[in-house]
Design an enzyme around this catalytic site. Structure first.
Site, short mmCIF file in Angstrom:
data_model
loop_
_atom_site.label_atom_id
_atom_site.label_comp_id
_atom_site.label_asym_id
_atom_site.label_seq_id
_atom_site.Cartn_x
_atom_site.Cartn_y
_atom_site.Cartn_z
N GLU A 21 -12.34 -18.83 9.88
CA GLU A 21 -13.11 -17.76 9.24
C GLU A 21 -13.11 -17.95 7.72
OE1 GLU A 21 -12.70 -13.74 11.62
OE2 GLU A 21 -10.72 -14.63 11.26
N VAL A 72 -10.92 -6.68 7.41
CA VAL A 72 -12.11 -5.95 6.96
C VAL A 72 -11.72 -4.57 6.46
CG1 VAL A 72 -13.82 -7.26 8.25
CG2 VAL A 72 -12.72 -5.30 9.32
N GLU A 73 -10.58 -4.06 6.91
CA GLU A 73 -10.07 -2.79 6.39
C GLU A 73 -9.84 -2.89 4.88
OE1 GLU A 73 -8.47 -3.02 10.68
OE2 GLU A 73 -9.02 -4.41 9.09
N LYS A 99 -18.51 -6.70 11.56
CA LYS A 99 -18.20 -8.12 11.63
C LYS A 99 -18.75 -8.64 12.96
CE LYS A 99 -14.26 -11.22 11.10
NZ LYS A 99 -12.84 -11.31 10.78
#
Length: 123
Positions: A21, A72-73, A99
């Site tokens: 990623e 992503v938090e 996402k």
């Protein structure tokens, strides 16, 4: 409370726990709801009485396309915090980060997180 909604902004970023990623990156979609009083802006027709959503887009773009984060938090929290720093008229906000197709087993469209923050959360 009045709202400005900027929905489904798309960016390419490198956030995630897995090395692929961080190396390959992926698309992220972000939506924000900005709670603010809009009556005065509606009466005066003056941008100074509102929140400029073009500037909101640029702020979100800088974060999502910027420094990689594991979660992503953390991306959403950074967006919320910087929105309050940049826009004095902002009273509360909701930030949703989608996402699509994260590299985890299973069949689904996407994963998403959504946070809601008030100005007092950063006082």
């Amino acid at each position: 409370m009045d709202k400005i909604i900027v929905k489904d902004m798309m960016f390419y970023g490198y956030h995630g726990l897995y090395p692929e990623e961080n190396k390959l990156g992926q698309r992220f979609t972000v939506s924000v709801e900005l709670m603010t009083a809009l009556k005065k802006a509606g009466e005066t027709d003056d941008m100074n009485d509102s929140i400029h959503y073009g500037q909101v887009y640029q702020l979100v773009q800088k974060i999502v396309e910027g420094e990689a984060k594991n979660l992503v938090e953390a991306v959403a929290e950074d967006i919320a915090h910087q929105l309050f720093d940049q826009f004095d008229k902002l009273e509360a906000c909701t930030v949703k980060v989608d996402k699509p197709g994260p590299p985890i087993p299973g069949y689904y469209d996407k994963v998403a997180i959504e946070i809601t923050r008030e100005r007092q959360d950063y006082a």
